[in-house]
Scaffold this active site. Structure first.
Site, PDB file in Angstrom:
ATOM      1  N   VAL A  65       0.831  -1.200   0.000  1.00  0.00           N
ATOM      2  CA  VAL A  65       0.000   0.000   0.000  1.00  0.00           C
ATOM      3  C   VAL A  65       0.870   1.257   0.000  1.00  0.00           C
ATOM      4  CG1 VAL A  65      -1.948  -1.123   1.159  1.00  0.00           C
ATOM      5  CG2 VAL A  65      -0.206   0.004   2.546  1.00  0.00           C
ATOM      6  N   CYS A  66       0.291   2.360  -0.501  1.00  0.00           N
ATOM      7  CA  CYS A  66       0.934   3.678  -0.448  1.00  0.00           C
ATOM      8  C   CYS A  66      -0.167   4.731  -0.514  1.00  0.00           C
ATOM      9  CB  CYS A  66       1.983   3.842  -1.547  1.00  0.00           C
ATOM     10  SG  CYS A  66       1.324   3.877  -3.224  1.00  0.00           S
ATOM     11  N   LYS A  67       0.129   5.916  -1.036  1.00  0.00           N
ATOM     12  CA  LYS A  67      -0.890   6.977  -1.075  1.00  0.00           C
ATOM     13  C   LYS A  67      -1.922   6.754  -2.177  1.00  0.00           C
ATOM     14  CE  LYS A  67      -1.741  11.928  -1.137  1.00  0.00           C
ATOM     15  NZ  LYS A  67      -1.197  13.280  -1.130  1.00  0.00           N
ATOM     16  N   ILE A  94      -4.130   4.753   0.125  1.00  0.00           N
ATOM     17  CA  ILE A  94      -4.838   5.197   1.326  1.00  0.00           C
ATOM     18  C   ILE A  94      -5.898   6.245   0.976  1.00  0.00           C
ATOM     19  CG2 ILE A  94      -3.249   7.049   2.044  1.00  0.00           C
ATOM     20  CD1 ILE A  94      -3.620   5.884   4.977  1.00  0.00           C
TER      21      ILE A  94
END
Length: 124
Positions: A65-67, A94
């Site tokens: 996961v990341c932004k 996110i």
């Protein structure tokens, strides 16, 4: 080369509830501002990823996961190239996680700024 599997935040939440491990590749300052509020998560910033990826167990289901999903996709391919078989990328990061109302800690406005989502995008 094999294509990375990508899943949506809803599927990610189900996998978290089943014991999957999230690997957040955002930088520490980003995580300190807003983080996923889930039990099984490790932050390995992309800037440190090559040196630290061995901290990630090969015997667990891994969701990267990341932004917004781009950096985590790069990390997903990196892990696949290093023998990880059970790794997927969460699309839209996110930012979409927040839009779905899933658990977070911190300032959610940090995720939603400069992110748009079309209602007909087909995401879950």
């Amino acid at each position: 080369m094999e294509t990375a599997k990508e899943i949506c935040p809803t599927t990610t939440m189900r996998k978290v509830n089943e014991g999957a491990l999230l690997i957040d590749v955002r930088e520490t300052d980003e995580v300190n501002t807003l983080s996923f509020d889930v039990p099984n998560i490790i932050n390995i910033p992309l800037s440190e990823f090559e040196a630290r990826f061995r901290e990630i167990p090969k015997d667990k289901e891994i969701v990267m996961v990341c932004k917004v999903g781009a950096k985590s996709l790069k990390a997903t391919y990196f892990l696949m190239n290093h023998g990880y078989k059970n790794v997927v990328n969460m699309q839209h990061g996110i930012a979409r996680w927040v839009q779905k109302g899933f658990p977070t800690k911190g300032d959610t406005s940090a995720a939603t700024s400069n992110v748009s989502c079309c209602s007909n995008s087909g995401c879950c």
